[in-house]
Design a protein around this motif. Structure first.
Motif, short mmCIF file in Angstrom:
data_model
loop_
_atom_site.label_atom_id
_atom_site.label_comp_id
_atom_site.label_asym_id
_atom_site.label_seq_id
_atom_site.Cartn_x
_atom_site.Cartn_y
_atom_site.Cartn_z
N ALA B 24 34.34 44.60 41.36
CA ALA B 24 35.12 44.13 40.20
C ALA B 24 34.70 42.71 39.80
O ALA B 24 34.72 42.36 38.62
CB ALA B 24 36.61 44.17 40.52
N VAL B 25 34.32 41.92 40.80
CA VAL B 25 33.94 40.53 40.51
C VAL B 25 32.64 40.46 39.70
O VAL B 25 32.35 39.45 39.07
CB VAL B 25 33.83 39.73 41.83
CG1 VAL B 25 33.59 38.25 41.56
CG2 VAL B 25 35.11 39.88 42.64
N GLU B 26 31.89 41.57 39.70
CA GLU B 26 30.66 41.59 38.90
C GLU B 26 30.98 41.43 37.40
O GLU B 26 30.14 40.97 36.63
CB GLU B 26 29.86 42.85 39.18
CG GLU B 26 29.36 42.90 40.62
CD GLU B 26 28.14 43.78 40.82
OE1 GLU B 26 27.41 44.03 39.84
OE2 GLU B 26 27.92 44.22 41.96
N LEU B 252 50.98 39.18 32.60
CA LEU B 252 51.57 38.02 31.92
C LEU B 252 50.49 36.99 31.56
O LEU B 252 50.59 36.30 30.53
CB LEU B 252 52.60 37.38 32.86
CG LEU B 252 53.58 36.36 32.29
CD1 LEU B 252 54.36 36.95 31.12
CD2 LEU B 252 54.54 35.90 33.39
N ALA B 253 49.47 36.90 32.39
CA ALA B 253 48.40 35.90 32.16
C ALA B 253 47.62 36.18 30.88
O ALA B 253 47.11 35.25 30.25
CB ALA B 253 47.46 35.86 33.36
N VAL B 254 47.55 37.45 30.49
CA VAL B 254 46.76 37.80 29.30
C VAL B 254 47.36 37.16 28.03
O VAL B 254 46.68 36.37 27.36
CB VAL B 254 46.61 39.33 29.16
CG1 VAL B 254 45.93 39.68 27.84
CG2 VAL B 254 45.81 39.88 30.33
N PRO B 255 48.63 37.43 27.68
CA PRO B 255 49.19 36.76 26.50
C PRO B 255 49.29 35.25 26.66
O PRO B 255 49.18 34.51 25.68
CB PRO B 255 50.57 37.39 26.33
CG PRO B 255 50.91 37.98 27.65
CD PRO B 255 49.61 38.37 28.28
N PHE B 256 49.49 34.79 27.90
CA PHE B 256 49.56 33.35 28.15
C PHE B 256 48.27 32.67 27.70
O PHE B 256 48.29 31.67 26.95
CB PHE B 256 49.81 33.12 29.65
CG PHE B 256 49.88 31.68 30.06
CD1 PHE B 256 51.00 30.91 29.75
CD2 PHE B 256 48.84 31.09 30.75
CE1 PHE B 256 51.06 29.58 30.13
CE2 PHE B 256 48.90 29.77 31.14
CZ PHE B 256 50.01 29.01 30.82
N LEU B 277 40.54 36.93 35.95
CA LEU B 277 41.62 37.80 36.44
C LEU B 277 41.09 38.95 37.30
O LEU B 277 41.82 39.52 38.10
CB LEU B 277 42.42 38.35 35.25
CG LEU B 277 43.25 37.31 34.48
CD1 LEU B 277 43.91 37.94 33.26
CD2 LEU B 277 44.31 36.67 35.38
N VAL B 278 39.80 39.27 37.15
CA VAL B 278 39.25 40.38 37.96
C VAL B 278 39.19 40.05 39.45
O VAL B 278 39.08 40.96 40.28
CB VAL B 278 37.84 40.81 37.48
CG1 VAL B 278 37.88 41.37 36.07
CG2 VAL B 278 36.83 39.68 37.61
#
Lengths: 160, 396
Positions: B24-26, B252-256, B277-278
């Protein structure tokens, strides 16, 4: 985030086992120190104080010449120096109008003091300016105005 | 209490030595290249005009810091651009990641005038990427291995660098939120209100109606808005750390971050924070199984969606013959769901549909979704298997 196969057993703790812990402990210690230090110093890397204030400032900056005159730095300058060309970051290029202090007024005053000093000592063709002075008017989160005077050290080029 | 603390220390120690799948970190690695180039763009623009950092007001952090002449400085910047491009493409990935981090770090530490929180945040992410083998799955390096007939490199690796990245990213939210929480001007709304006042002309020019601007400038609005902003930031930081609340915190971090990007000029920070976030994806690949039966258009659509959109490697996909629900999901704790319920849970774990689909797992929306889509995906049902009685998988 534990679980998964592990590389080190409790019986044998390799250099890597200790190295990992040393690196993690060091990073955690540095990070926490930076966060705490950011409350007492300006523009601390890793301090993570985002949008710390809504301070504003403006400044009149003059060159004090050897004969005691105070000349606006927007006027022609020996050697063709232009303040806005050599001082760019953090809103310092245009100090003459009121605008936000990006990382709070303490940081801006610190940068402006540094900029006065840097410009004073990087204008070798100017033999008439003995020092730079800034009279700063600022508002801390709307409170003010306050006033600060910043002065560069004297220039040897003009003193000679 | 001492025993509990000892258990926590022992668990942390085990985490440091743990291994997991970091594919996922890729995704962050792929995003990092453009972010670095965007970050370097102002320095490169000056370089193209022949202007180096030393031609302008600079203030070194340390007098012993190795300063270089303009020609070498320009070369270093262009090496950074090339390394960033290689990093995104996954070409000589580990060297590219280390070089990119070194160039960005060197440039940042050249002068205090280069300081900004968002630039240091980018540097933190780059250092994390340099410590992880993030080019083993989706990269030119992996493609070259396949072409040479070599087996694919294992995406599993030691997780301690990921642990550090998580610590750093959570610290950003928590430190920032705490600094605002204890600042009376921030908590009371003065700071946010004055920001609006400072930019009101630009906001009005942007077409915002006067009545809305009046609300946005009012102290009453900001006394609530500021508290909501501070608590949201702290909730994200704390929520990311705790496994049970992690999904909600990511949501929540996405709209923030989108709102910050719309309201303020923060260079690459919003994009970097969203891409980062990944790192909160559980580092275990294919630990949920999607079972698709039949070859109806809907079955093919679900199958294709999972194959193409499962960028973080959440699912193993099987298509057995025989009768049964059109789509089923066996979760990592053994719980099986079927039909509309399975599709809902699958969609909430795919990066592209996560933000819309995750709230569908909350009770009111869940019932509505299951009823509305039952005719398409089959009736929602679920039952725990025998394995579900087993303890939860380790916290990751």
């Amino acid at each position: 985030m534990d679980g998964g196969p592990t590389r080190s057993s409790g019986a044998h703790r390799s250099t890597r086992w200790w190295a990992r812990r040393f690196v993690i402990a060091s990073v955690v210690a540095v990070q926490i120190t930076a966060v705490v230090a950011a409350y007492g110093t300006t523009h601390t890397p890793l301090g993570w104080q985002m949008f710390p204030a809504s301070d504003e400032w403006e400044a009149e900056i003059v060159r004090v010449t050897v004969d005691g005159e105070r000349r606006d730095i927007r006027d022609p300058w020996p050697g063709g120096v232009q303040w806005s060309t050599v001082v760019r970051n953090h809103g310092l290029a245009d100090p003459f109008r009121r605008h936000p202090a990006t990382y709070g007024i303490e940081t801006t005053l610190d940068f402006l003091e540094g900029a006065l000093e840097w410009v004073a000592h990087h204008t070798p063709d100017d033999s008439e300016t003995i020092r730079l002075e800034a009279v700063v008017t600022y508002w801390e989160n709307g409170r003010g105005p306050h006033r600060a005077v910043l002065v560069s050290s004297d220039r040897e080029e003009a003193a000679r | 209490m001492i025993a509990a603390a000892a258990r926590r220390v022992a668990a942390l120690s085990t985490s440091i030595d743990g291994e997991g799948d970091i594919r996922a970190v890729e995704l962050l690695r792929m995003a990092a290249g453009p972010l670095v180039i965007l970050h370097l763009a102002p320095f490169l623009a000056l370089a193209l005009d022949g202007v180096a950092y030393s031609d302008r007001f600079t203030e070194p952090y340390l007098s012993v810091y190795p300063a270089v002449g303009p020609a070498l400085y320009f070369a270093i910047l262009w090496v950074g651009v090339a390394a960033a491009a290689f990093l995104s493409l996954g070409f000589a990935t580990r060297v590219a990641a280390a070089t990119t981090a070194a160039v960005v770090g060197y440039n940042l530490l050249l002068s205090r005038t280069h300081f900004s929180n968002n630039r240091f945040f980018l540097l933190v992410l780059l250092v994390g990427l340099a410590l992880l083998p993030v080019g083993r799955r989706w990269s030119i390096d992996a493609a070259r291995r396949r072409r040479r007939g070599l087996p694919a490199a294992d995406s599993r690796t030691g997780l301690w660098p990921l642990l550090l990245m998580r610590f750093e990213v959570a610290t950003v939210y928590l430190a920032s939120g705490t600094s605002k929480l204890i600042d009376a001007d921030w908590w009371g709304g003065t700071v946010t209100r004055l920001r609006v006042v400072q930019w009101q002309d630009a906001v009005a020019d942007g077409g915002v109606p006067g009545w809305l601007l009046d609300i946005a400038k009012s102290p009453e609005f900001h006394s609530w808005f500021a508290k909501a902003a501070v608590l949201t930031e702290l909730a994200i930081g704390l929520g990311l750390v705790l496994r049970r609340t992690r999904l909600g915190a990511v949501w929540l971090a996405v709209p923030f971050h989108v709102s910050i990007e719309l309201a303020a000029s923060v260079q690459v920070f919003s994009y970097a924070a969203l891409a980062a976030l990944v790192i909160w994806v559980t580092p275990e690949a294919g630990d949920r199984t999607v079972v698709i039966r039949g070859s109806t258009p809907v079955a093919r659509l679900v199958s294709r969606s999972v194959r193409r959109l499962d960028w973080t490697g959440r699912f193993a996909l099987t298509t057995p013959a025989g009768k049964g629900p059109l789509v089923s999901l066996v979760d990592r704790n053994g719980v099986e769901t079927h039909g509309a319920a399975a599709v809902r849970r699958i969609a909430s774990r795919l990066p592209l549909t996560f933000w819309v689909a995750a709230p569908l797992n909350l009770p009111p929306a869940r019932a509505l979704w299951d009823r509305v889509t039952a005719r398409v995906f089959g009736p929602a049902s679920g039952r725990p298997t025998a394995d579900a009685a087993a303890p939860e998988p380790p916290a990751r």
